[in-house]
Design an enzyme around this catalytic site. Structure first.
Site, PDB file in Angstrom:
ATOM      1  N   GLY A  77      -0.096   8.074   4.201  1.00  0.00           N
ATOM      2  CA  GLY A  77       0.937   9.048   3.869  1.00  0.00           C
ATOM      3  C   GLY A  77       2.265   8.874   4.570  1.00  0.00           C
TER       4      GLY A  77
ATOM      5  CD  GLU B 169      -8.106   5.985   4.101  1.00  0.00           C
ATOM      6  OE1 GLU B 169      -9.318   5.753   3.982  1.00  0.00           O
ATOM      7  OE2 GLU B 169      -7.554   6.972   3.585  1.00  0.00           O
TER       8      GLU B 169
ATOM      9  N   GLY C  93      -0.581   2.932   2.666  1.00  0.00           N
ATOM     10  CA  GLY C  93      -0.433   2.163   1.429  1.00  0.00           C
ATOM     11  C   GLY C  93       1.040   1.889   1.186  1.00  0.00           C
TER      12      GLY C  93
ATOM     13  CB  CYS D 115      10.000   4.830 -28.534  1.00  0.00           C
ATOM     14  SG  CYS D 115      10.713   5.704 -29.898  1.00  0.00           S
TER      15      CYS D 115
HETATM   16  N1  LLP Z   1      -5.742   7.389   1.619  1.00  0.00           N
HETATM   17  C1  LLP Z   1      -6.032   8.263   0.659  1.00  0.00           C
HETATM   18  C2  LLP Z   1      -7.334   8.925   0.659  1.00  0.00           C
HETATM   19  C3  LLP Z   1      -5.099   8.529  -0.344  1.00  0.00           C
HETATM   20  O1  LLP Z   1      -5.401   9.410  -1.290  1.00  0.00           O
HETATM   21  C4  LLP Z   1      -3.859   7.866  -0.339  1.00  0.00           C
HETATM   22  C5  LLP Z   1      -2.872   8.090  -1.385  1.00  0.00           C
HETATM   23  C6  LLP Z   1      -3.601   6.941   0.689  1.00  0.00           C
HETATM   24  C7  LLP Z   1      -4.563   6.741   1.660  1.00  0.00           C
HETATM   25  C8  LLP Z   1      -2.319   6.162   0.785  1.00  0.00           C
HETATM   26  O2  LLP Z   1      -1.213   6.975   0.951  1.00  0.00           O
HETATM   27  P1  LLP Z   1       0.218   6.308   1.230  1.00  0.00           P
HETATM   28  O3  LLP Z   1       0.168   5.712   2.618  1.00  0.00           O
HETATM   29  O4  LLP Z   1       0.426   5.260   0.203  1.00  0.00           O
HETATM   30  O5  LLP Z   1       1.160   7.431   1.120  1.00  0.00           O
HETATM   31  N2  LLP Z   1       1.375   7.763  -6.930  1.00  0.00           N
HETATM   32  C9  LLP Z   1       2.023   8.533  -5.881  1.00  0.00           C
HETATM   33  C10 LLP Z   1       1.285   8.443  -4.586  1.00  0.00           C
HETATM   34  C11 LLP Z   1      -0.161   8.904  -4.673  1.00  0.00           C
HETATM   35  C12 LLP Z   1      -0.880   8.745  -3.387  1.00  0.00           C
HETATM   36  C13 LLP Z   1      -2.316   9.022  -3.573  1.00  0.00           C
HETATM   37  N3  LLP Z   1      -3.110   8.832  -2.408  1.00  0.00           N
HETATM   38  C14 LLP Z   1       3.465   8.055  -5.747  1.00  0.00           C
HETATM   39  O6  LLP Z   1       3.861   7.189  -6.500  1.00  0.00           O
HETATM   40  O7  LLP Z   1       4.209   8.550  -4.917  1.00  0.00           O
END
Ligand code: LLP
Length: 432
Positions: free
Chosen positions: A249, A291, A293, A362
């Site tokens: 996050g 975690e 991402g 479209c």
């Molecule tokens: N761990 C879990 C359990 C998660 O649900 C997520 C993201 C992460 C780690 C990774 O979070 P990050 O470090 O990437 O913020 N599609 C959305 C983001 C959805 C995130 C869902 N879960 C966007 O484009 O902003």
């Protein structure tokens, strides 16, 4: 103003990424094109790994959340950098396994895993299955029994922390489809059940409070709440949970008003809180997983498009249409996400034109960004959208039967294709 140091302007006035001229990349590989800088990705991985060494005696592991961008080359890079992997579907697991990723360093997530996914995870001996609900716990226990295994599991807990971010990407509060609630006793009862089951072994507790968060305090609060729960389990049930997963996050820079904190500040603050709680409850300091991402791949990536029609509607707005759109970046349509847009062909020129960047689908809502300032743009210019490494390719679709773009990775000034462009044959491959 660029979002990452890997971006620059060369003597021709063109945008560069990782030392490569963006307009030349566009000419060589075609558009739309995702471009990633490998050094940025690796440096971010190292920053996370080092933060555990510096503030937590190395007693932890970052797990790359591959939902942000999953492909085999990225899995290989994560393994080389010593990260584990968080996968959230059979498809992400398959990608990792095919890339040769060690299954013991994979955590399998998801709020509604299918029977096939659970069996796949068990058969491949993934490091942990993060159980979301009681129904899943029971299914998993019975599949593990049939396979004569004891599944290492974690529980996804809703710690009740409200992280200030877009409501679609906020997950730690009670009204969320993910995980067990703490305050209702649901999580506690689930722990009791898991302890009584023979074919699962509860090793870890997990929480994830949301995404694109800049504030460290909600993470610290969540860590304290989780430690209180681990303490309660020890005191009342006599069971010591030795691993804590604090999710991802961490926010990145999309536009210059975004203010990400250095990632090591996170472990610095969280480790103090976790160690204090471990002492309070006389339990060993837990092994910590995080975690990330978005923060690993987000700023490392840009998308290049070719500008087509420039449509000026007097007293309304000017549309610049590009040769991609919501099929390769749905985030504005979905969350009204901010992005920095640059005319890569004229990156040294003043941004004087206020435009709306529209896609080619479209669909009126197929916009990449509204009311952005860019240099005077004409058809044929290369338009760059910055910080698109995360949740762009991974959320791409074939709407209007548009093939997905390719991904080029740059390392030390040399580009290589890591995911090929889809062809029209790919589009009809499964049609009967
Ligand atoms: N761990 C879990 C359990 C998660 O649900 C997520 C993201 C992460 C780690 C990774 O979070 P990050 O470090 O990437 O913020 N599609 C959305 C983001 C959805 C995130 C869902 N879960 C966007 O484009 O902003």
């Amino acid at each position: 103003m660029f979002t990452n140091d890997c971006l620059n302007v060369n003597e021709s006035g063109h945008l560069t990424i990782g030392g490569c001229d963006a307009t030349e990349l566009a000419a060589q590989y075609g558009t739309p094109l995702y471009v990633l800088d490998e050094n940025v990705i690796r440096n971010t991985c190292r920053a996370y790994v080092n933060s555990f060494k510096k503030y937590y005696d190395g007693n932890g592991m970052p797990m790359y959340a591959s939902k942000a961008l999953s492909c085999m080359e990225l899995c290989r890079i994560m393994d080389e950098e010593g990260l584990g992997l968080d996968v959230v579907s059979g498809g992400e697991l398959y990608t990792a396994l095919k890339a040769g990723f060690p299954p013991e360093n994979i955590h399998f997530h998801g709020n509604n895993k299918t029977d096939e996914e659970l069996v796949m995870a068990l058969k491949h001996n993934v490091g942990k299955i993060v159980v979301d609900n009681l129904e899943e716990l029971e299914r998993l226990n019975s599949f593990a029994e049939k396979l004569d295994k004891v599944a290492p599991i974690s529980f996804r807990i809703k710690p009740g922390v409200d992280a200030h971010t877009h409501s679609f990407i906020r997950t730690g509060q009670i009204d969320s489809k993910f995980g067990f609630a703490l305050e209702t006793g649901e999580a506690y009862n689930a722990v009791k059940k898991a302890i009584s089951y023979e074919n699962v072994c509860l090793k870890e507790l997990h929480c994830h409070i949301g995404s694109q968060i800049f504030d460290i305090q909600p993470f610290v609060t969540a860590a304290e709440i989780m430690m209180d729960f681990i303490g309660k389990i020890k005191n009342e049930l006599g069971v010591v949970i030795s691993q804590l997963n604090l999710g991802g996050g961490f926010g990145i820079m999309y536009v210059d008003t975004d203010t990400p904190v250095p990632y090591e500040n996170y472990m610095e603050k969280v480790s103090i809180a976790v160690k204090a709680k471990a002492e309070e409850y006389s339990i060993p300091v837990p092994f910590i997983f995080i975690e990330p991402g978005r923060s690993i791949v987000g700023e490392a990536g840009i998308t290049l498009y070719k500008a087509g029609a420039v449509k000026n509607i007097p007293n309304v707005r000017t549309y610049v249409s590009v040769d991609g759109g919501m099929t390769d970046n749905i985030r504005y349509a979905l969350y009204q996400s901010d992005y920095t847009v640059v005319n890569a062909s004229k990156a040294n020129q003043k941004p004087e034109m206020t435009v709306t960047i529209a896609g080619k689908c479209c669909e009126s809502g197929d916009l990449i960004q509204e009311n952005v300032k860019i240099a005077n743009t004409v058809a044929g210019d290369i338009i760059a959208v910055l910080s698109t490494g995360a949740y762009n390719y991974s959320m791409a679709s074939n709407y209007n039967r548009i093939p997905r773009p390719e991904i080029v990775m740059i390392k030390d000034g040399k580009p290589r294709v890591i995911v090929k462009r889809e062809t029209y044959d790919d589009i009809i491959r499964n049609d009967i």
